[in-house]
Scaffold this active site. Structure first.
Site, PDB file in Angstrom:
ATOM      1  N   ASP A   1     -37.174 -69.417 -79.990  1.00 26.51           N
ATOM      2  CA  ASP A   1     -38.155 -68.758 -79.279  1.00 26.51           C
ATOM      3  C   ASP A   1     -38.443 -68.068 -80.834  1.00 26.51           C
ATOM      4  O   ASP A   1     -37.605 -67.727 -80.878  1.00 26.51           O
ATOM      5  CB  ASP A   1     -37.989 -68.394 -77.773  1.00 26.51           C
ATOM      6  CG  ASP A   1     -39.266 -67.625 -77.161  1.00 26.51           C
ATOM      7  OD1 ASP A   1     -40.060 -68.042 -77.805  1.00 26.51           O
ATOM      8  OD2 ASP A   1     -39.033 -67.866 -75.977  1.00 26.51           O
TER       9      ASP A   1
HETATM   10  C1  BGC Z   1     -42.277 -66.622 -75.415  1.00 28.07           C
HETATM   11  C2  BGC Z   1     -42.812 -68.282 -75.684  1.00 28.07           C
HETATM   12  C3  BGC Z   1     -44.436 -68.250 -77.147  1.00 28.07           C
HETATM   13  C4  BGC Z   1     -43.761 -67.735 -78.031  1.00 28.07           C
HETATM   14  C5  BGC Z   1     -45.010 -67.736 -79.001  1.00 28.07           C
HETATM   15  C6  BGC Z   1     -42.388 -65.940 -76.959  1.00 28.07           C
HETATM   16  O1  BGC Z   1     -42.025 -64.226 -77.288  1.00 28.07           O
HETATM   17  O2  BGC Z   1     -41.133 -66.236 -74.989  1.00 28.07           O
HETATM   18  O3  BGC Z   1     -42.645 -68.779 -74.254  1.00 28.07           O
HETATM   19  O4  BGC Z   1     -43.941 -69.431 -77.105  1.00 28.07           O
HETATM   20  O5  BGC Z   1     -43.507 -66.390 -77.675  1.00 28.07           O
HETATM   21  O6  BGC Z   1     -46.211 -66.605 -78.340  1.00 28.07           O
END
Ligand code: BGC
Length: 732
Positions: free
Chosen positions: A229
């Site tokens: 993530d």
């Molecule tokens: C989120 C993810 C997301 C990523 C990219 C993170 O804060 O938890 O779900 O894909 O950011 O934006």
């Protein structure tokens, strides 16, 4: 997966390390002939940012894309075929926006209604989440675009999400929190899996070798890329060793240097760096070879599909006196959401829609020549309601009340909305409530006041049209709740254990999540899991369960309108040797019938859906016994029951000195051998055949090695070990 043209082993350590982290916020690095690829959010639309306006919180702008219903709405469709079509459309939009991997679906379990990000997840049930998640992946990947199933794993709260540890026992993890991921990985082979921010039992997901390697790859056979993530990597070296392949976003080369230094120092295996680089390279080659740049997508067709999905997601919660569907008449439409709809959640998934259907306009369009008045002014609204034939009040949560990044503290609708509803209902008994919200809200006060309620959850950019379609009966609602609506927050399973405290979240309710909890506690709920009414009626008959566990029944539309019924199958095993919920979902299907039509329905139930995770053998076990198979229209509206007897798996855990007398005497092979030894060890003259049931029950919990002491030395350690060897060798 396709082989990269560049031989990874010819790359320097620095190049291999570099492949394992992003070049920018959304791209990977191009090295040699390995191309760079673009990953972006996801899940219910493509959030394609360009230039410097990059972020993971939905702050900066993005290119227009279709905003399909978020998972909170899609979950209510119970329709994998539709979800797959949406996935395909999303894949097409990715191709036109030069995106190679779309970051979704989110298949985390809705453990607690307060989780700020529940709108991005499908359900409190792992089967429903897994089936819909796999359909989404199949659709996206059918277009040659990769999916990224997220957030792996046990990421069920936003509070302190980048540090807190989800402290969960193995059985609960396997049966509830990992099960949907397992289903998606096994059934749909996602190209990537995104590991979550949080720790699991103390170990960060990104550094968790058990999770990323043992479970995901060795057990489930995942052969794609594990991507972090955004910002989830605390220690890149530990993460690479555990099985992380790609750190996102770019860390400016800092962590690439850490990896190189660790290999040089001998604290990280060079082979782990090569493995990660190989996987990223294969993904990049595969994604770029598949990518056909189309330049545009069919916005009209996708909006149409978004409306079809939104229609299917609407749940008719209540319809006293068949108030709905509305006949053309004068209407008072009340509530700011009528003009400014709430249709998606806040944070990284926030899509810039190609267009938005406004509920008020759509209602006006279907009301024909009749007067539709609208005001936000509360007293004028009440007066308008009194003057109209019917009032439509749109209630819900604003974007500020729930979002990625923080959790809610309560599940109530704003008090002024309830007061407005009360005032409207006092002057207008024909009042319909429409709900827009991401997480579950307490509906007791609404249900007490309003004779009819339709729940849209979040419906995406075409939601306004779908709401009007359901209100006027253009479509017959067939959505079903994917999450229980509790009477009170205090009744919910994780109430006392949410969110984390001092960095730990105790999953004390164990497997009893959602309806599993409410049913086991026999708690009253406002609306149960799986609930949803229709404008017609369906009757169930002729239930049978075949030997291969196919559930067969006949469904008849006995009402006067065409409609779709979601038939749900639940299993239970009374007297199970492990704790189980009273029933759990094992299958479902949708069937569309004209008035008077009847159809045979077949719902395959997999044996896997009946298994439990056995902590002794660390494996799935099908317990033998008489399973009750029930079919119905919700978890609490079970219409027919059948019993099916299954032989079950033999589990043989060798007996040890720690085994209790009770465990040994319960085993048909071990018991006579043990009783014989017991009689020999007893003081002369003891009549062991006279051991009463009560005495045996009292002795049952004693680990047999304690017999050495209790026997006053007549039983030796060697004798005990001989006995255990004899018992274990006689068992099949
Ligand atoms: C989120 C993810 C997301 C990523 C990219 C993170 O804060 O938890 O779900 O894909 O950011 O934006």
């Amino acid at each position: 997966m396709n082989e990269p043209r560049t031989d990874i082993t010819e790359l320097s350590l620095e190049q291999r390390a570099a492949l394992g982290s992003g070049a920018s916020f959304w791209t990977t690095k191009a090295i040699g002939e390995i191309p760079a690829i673009v990953l972006t959010d996801g899940p219910h639309g493509v959030r394609r940012q360009s230039g410097n306006a990059t972020d993971h919180l939905g702050i900066g702008g993005s290119k227009p894309a279709t905003c399909f219903p978020p998972a909170a709405g899609l979950g209510q469709t119970w329709d994998p075929e539709l979800v797959e079509r949406i996935g395909t459309a999303l894949g097409d939009e990715c191709l036109s926006l030069d995106v190679h991997v779309l970051l979704g679906p989110g298949v985390n379990i809705k453990r607690d209604p307060r989780c700020g990000r529940n709108f991005e997840y499908y359900s409190e049930d792992p089967l429903l989440s897994g089936v819909l998640g796999a359909a989404w992946v199949r659709g996206v990947q059918s277009r040659g675009v990769g999916a990224s199933v997220k957030h792996f794993a046990a990421n069920n709260a936003e509070h302190d999400r980048m540090r807190a540890s989800s402290d969960v026992d193995d059985r609960t993890l396997r049966e509830i929190y990992l099960r949907a991921f397992e289903h998606v990985v096994r059934e749909a082979q996602p190209w990537t899996v995104m590991c979550s921010y949080n720790r699991i039992n103390g170990v960060y997901a990104a550094e968790n070798a058990w999770l990323l390697t043992k479970v995901l790859r060795d057990e489930w056979g995942f052969d794609g890329v594990v991507v972090s993530d955004w910002g989830a990597v605390r220690d890149r070296v530990a993460a690479v060793a555990a099985g992380l392949d790609l750190e996102m976003p770019s860390a400016g080369g800092v962590t690439d240097a850490d990896v190189v230094a660790a290999v040089a120092a001998g604290t990280l295996d060079d082979a782990a760096v090569t493995r990660a680089a190989e996987r990223v390279a294969r993904l990049a080659v595969r994604a770029s070879e598949n990518a056909v740049t189309t330049g545009s997508f069919d916005g009209d067709a996708h909006h149409h599909l978004a409306r079809e999905a939104a229609r299917r997601a609407v749940v008719l919660l209540k319809n006293d006196g068949d108030l709905l569907p509305l006949a053309p008449s004068t209407l008072a439409v009340i509530g700011t959401f009528a003009q400014h709809p709430r249709y998606q959640g806040g944070g990284s998934s926030h899509v810039n829609p190609t267009r938005v259907d406004v509920p008020l306009d759509e209602i006006r369009a279907l009301a024909g020549d009749y007067d539709v008045t609208y005001t936000a002014d509360a007293s004028a609204a009440v007066a308008a309601a009194a003057a109209a034939d019917t009032a439509i009040v749109i209630l819900g949560l604003t974007a500020e009340e729930e979002s990625e990044g923080y959790d809610r503290e309560h599940i109530d609708l704003p008090a002024d909305q309830i007061e407005l509803l009360r005032a409207v209902v006092e002057v207008q008994p024909r009042t319909v409530v429409v709900l827009s919200h991401g997480g579950v809200v307490r509906l007791g006060p609404v249900a007490e006041l309003a004779p009819a309620i339709i729940d849209g959850a979040l419906l995406g950019q075409a939601g306004g049209g779908a709401i009007a379609d359901v209100l006027f009966g253009v479509v017959n609602p067939s959505g079903r709740l994917a999450e229980t609506v509790p009477l009170r927050l205090e009744d919910t399973p994780a109430y006392l254990n949410f969110p984390s405290e001092n960095g730990h979240t105790v999953y004390g309710e164990r497997i009893f999540v959602g309806y599993r909890w409410f049913d086991a506690r026999d708690l009253e709920v406002t609306y149960p899991f799986g609930h949803g009414l229709s404008y017609t009626r369906f009757e169930y008959s002729d239930l049978e369960v075949s030997d291969d566990l196919t559930v067969l029944l006949r469904v008849t539309n006995t009402g006067s309108r065409a409609g779709r019924e979601v038939v749900q199958v639940y299993a239970s095993l009374p007297g199970s040797r492990v704790s189980r919920p009273p029933r759990w979902l094992v299958g479902f299907t949708g069937v569309t019938l004209s008035p008077g039509e009847q159809r045979s329905v077949e719902i395959p139930v997999s044996r896997t859906a009946l298994t439990y995770w056995d902590v002794n053998t660390e494996g799935w076990v099908l317990e033998g016994g008489d399973y009750t198979v029930s079919v119905g229209a919700s978890s609490r509206d079970l219409r027919l029951h059948a019993t099916t007897t299954l032989a079950g798996d033999e589990i043989r855990v060798p007996f040890t000195r720690e085994s209790t007398l009770g465990e040994i005497l319960a085993d048909p092979v071990a018991a006579p051998i043990a009783l014989d030894a017991l009689s020999k060890a007893a003081p002369a003259g003891t009549d062991t055949t006279a051991l009463g049931t009560d005495l045996l029950r009292m002795l049952a919990s004693i680990p047999i090695e304690r017999m050495i002491g209790f026997s006053g030395g007549r039983v030796t350690r060697d004798q005990l070990d001989e006995l255990l060897t004899a018992i274990n060798s006689h068992r099949p």
